[in-house]
Design a protein around this motif. Structure first.
Motif, PDB file in Angstrom:
ATOM      1  N   GLY A   1       1.000   3.267   9.056  1.00 56.60           N
ATOM      2  CA  GLY A   1       1.409   2.119   8.261  1.00 56.60           C
ATOM      3  C   GLY A   1       1.223   0.769   8.920  1.00 56.60           C
ATOM      4  O   GLY A   1       1.648  -0.252   8.362  1.00 56.60           O
ATOM      5  N   GLY A   2       0.601   0.714  10.097  1.00 59.24           N
ATOM      6  CA  GLY A   2       0.342  -0.568  10.747  1.00 59.24           C
ATOM      7  C   GLY A   2      -0.794  -1.307  10.063  1.00 59.24           C
ATOM      8  O   GLY A   2      -1.887  -0.756   9.887  1.00 59.24           O
ATOM      9  N   ILE A   3      -0.549  -2.552   9.657  1.00 55.56           N
ATOM     10  CA  ILE A   3      -1.520  -3.320   8.884  1.00 55.56           C
ATOM     11  C   ILE A   3      -2.069  -4.480   9.708  1.00 55.56           C
ATOM     12  O   ILE A   3      -1.324  -5.210  10.360  1.00 55.56           O
ATOM     13  CB  ILE A   3      -0.883  -3.852   7.588  1.00 55.56           C
ATOM     14  CG1 ILE A   3      -0.509  -2.683   6.663  1.00 55.56           C
ATOM     15  CG2 ILE A   3      -1.828  -4.816   6.860  1.00 55.56           C
ATOM     16  CD1 ILE A   3       0.259  -3.091   5.419  1.00 55.56           C
TER      17      ILE A   3
ATOM     18  N   ILE B   1       0.874  -1.174   0.000  1.00 50.08           N
ATOM     19  CA  ILE B   1       0.000   0.000   0.000  1.00 50.08           C
ATOM     20  C   ILE B   1       0.910   1.222   0.000  1.00 50.08           C
ATOM     21  O   ILE B   1       1.895   1.285   0.763  1.00 50.08           O
ATOM     22  CB  ILE B   1      -0.921   0.028   1.237  1.00 50.08           C
ATOM     23  CG1 ILE B   1      -1.924  -1.127   1.196  1.00 50.08           C
ATOM     24  CG2 ILE B   1      -1.663   1.357   1.335  1.00 50.08           C
ATOM     25  CD1 ILE B   1      -2.946  -1.035   0.061  1.00 50.08           C
ATOM     26  N   GLY B   2       0.608   2.193  -0.854  1.00 49.00           N
ATOM     27  CA  GLY B   2       1.409   3.402  -0.936  1.00 49.00           C
ATOM     28  C   GLY B   2       0.666   4.619  -0.428  1.00 49.00           C
ATOM     29  O   GLY B   2      -0.567   4.662  -0.425  1.00 49.00           O
ATOM     30  N   ARG B   3       1.444   5.591   0.005  1.00 53.81           N
ATOM     31  CA  ARG B   3       0.904   6.882   0.462  1.00 53.81           C
ATOM     32  C   ARG B   3       1.700   7.984  -0.220  1.00 53.81           C
ATOM     33  O   ARG B   3       2.929   7.954  -0.244  1.00 53.81           O
ATOM     34  CB  ARG B   3       1.027   7.007   1.980  1.00 53.81           C
ATOM     35  CG  ARG B   3       0.617   8.370   2.551  1.00 53.81           C
ATOM     36  CD  ARG B   3       0.904   8.410   4.052  1.00 53.81           C
ATOM     37  NE  ARG B   3       0.447   9.649   4.676  1.00 53.81           N
ATOM     38  CZ  ARG B   3       1.182  10.746   4.813  1.00 53.81           C
ATOM     39  NH1 ARG B   3       2.444  10.760   4.353  1.00 53.81           N
ATOM     40  NH2 ARG B   3       0.686  11.829   5.402  1.00 53.81           N
ATOM     41  N   ILE B   4       1.003   8.962  -0.792  1.00 55.87           N
ATOM     42  CA  ILE B   4       1.681  10.091  -1.417  1.00 55.87           C
ATOM     43  C   ILE B   4       1.087  11.375  -0.865  1.00 55.87           C
ATOM     44  O   ILE B   4      -0.131  11.553  -0.826  1.00 55.87           O
ATOM     45  CB  ILE B   4       1.588  10.044  -2.958  1.00 55.87           C
ATOM     46  CG1 ILE B   4       2.362  11.213  -3.593  1.00 55.87           C
ATOM     47  CG2 ILE B   4       0.146   9.982  -3.452  1.00 55.87           C
ATOM     48  CD1 ILE B   4       2.544  11.094  -5.093  1.00 55.87           C
ATOM     49  N   THR B   5       1.948  12.248  -0.382  1.00 54.19           N
ATOM     50  CA  THR B   5       1.484  13.534   0.117  1.00 54.19           C
ATOM     51  C   THR B   5       1.164  14.444  -1.063  1.00 54.19           C
ATOM     52  O   THR B   5       1.538  14.175  -2.210  1.00 54.19           O
ATOM     53  CB  THR B   5       2.556  14.205   0.999  1.00 54.19           C
ATOM     54  OG1 THR B   5       3.664  14.591   0.160  1.00 54.19           O
ATOM     55  CG2 THR B   5       3.040  13.252   2.080  1.00 54.19           C
TER      56      THR B   5
END
Length: 241
Positions: A200-202, A145-149
């Motif tokens: 980011g905890g899954i 899973i990605g996160r982009i600001t």
């Protein structure tokens, strides 16, 4: 039909790849069709900050982001790639995924496109994208899973995701986390719905039919999450409160 969203006019707007058109469906069942006049493949659709609808269209080397007003006036912004999903960001721009080229795109309401790929792992295949409760955009990738600001900084999270599995769709939940479906492409029968916190905890939740092949996911009116089980032709409901 490929994707659906609620427009600022209260109607439902749908992308139709087969006929290469965008369809408006009123709550009374009346529809209007807006052909795009090209042999493309439509993908995601979302309401933009400018009260128009924005959609992805894939032409390979002649892909485009399409804007359509409530009156059906279409503007096309050409680019390249295999464009899949699109979301409205907290910065007043639209953010979208390029599956083939492993990058995330940003387009302003004026049509300026910027690409971001720094921070993505080699072989990245961004798919679905959705706004998070933290103001960033979150997206699915192969085994990650990605996160982009909104400034373009990318972080990836993979701990807790089985490498053979591919996250399919994701949505912000009422608990301040993102929830996503996971499809097992090894055919080992290990379907899941998972939760990822803003840090980011899954956490995996696998008490569903292991061969169901969950894909799309959305929040319902009472805060429950509903998801599509593609392989078994069923819809699942997840109560998180």
């Amino acid at each position: 039909m490929d994707d659906i969203t609620t427009g600022p006019d209260g109607a439902l707007w749908v992308t139709d790849s087969y006929n290469d058109e965008i369809v408006r469906l009123s709550v009374r069942g009346r529809y209007a069709r807006f052909p795009l006049g090209a042999d493309g493949t439509l993908g995601g659709i979302v309401t933009g900050p400018d009260k128009a609808l924005w959609a992805t269209e894939n032409f390979g080397t002649d892909a485009a982001i399409v804007r359509i007003t409530m009156e059906g006036a279409v503007t096309s912004y050409s680019t390249t790639g295999n464009l899949l999903d699109i979301a409205s960001g907290s910065d007043g721009a639209l953010w979208f995924t390029d599956f083939d080229n492993g990058r995330i795109g940003r387009i302003t309401p004026a049509g300026k496109i910027t690409w971001y790929s720094k921070g993505l792992s080699p072989g990245a295949k961004p798919g679905s994208i959705a706004p998070g409760p933290d103001g960033a955009l979150w997206f699915t990738d192969v085994g990650r899973i990605g996160r982009i600001t909104t400034r373009g900084q990318i972080t990836e999270y993979s701990s807790g995701i089985t490498p053979t599995e591919r996250p399919q769709d994701l949505v912000a939940g009422p608990d301040g986390a993102m929830w996503f479906t996971e499809f097992d492409f090894s055919y080992a029968g290990d379907a899941k719905v998972e939760r990822i916190t803003m840090q980011g905890g899954i956490t995996e939740y696998s008490k569903i039919n292991p061969v169901s092949g969950p894909t799309g996911i959305a929040e319902g009116l009472k805060g429950d999450l509903w998801f599509v089980e593609t392989n078994t032709n069923e819809v699942g409901r997840l109560r998180i409160r």
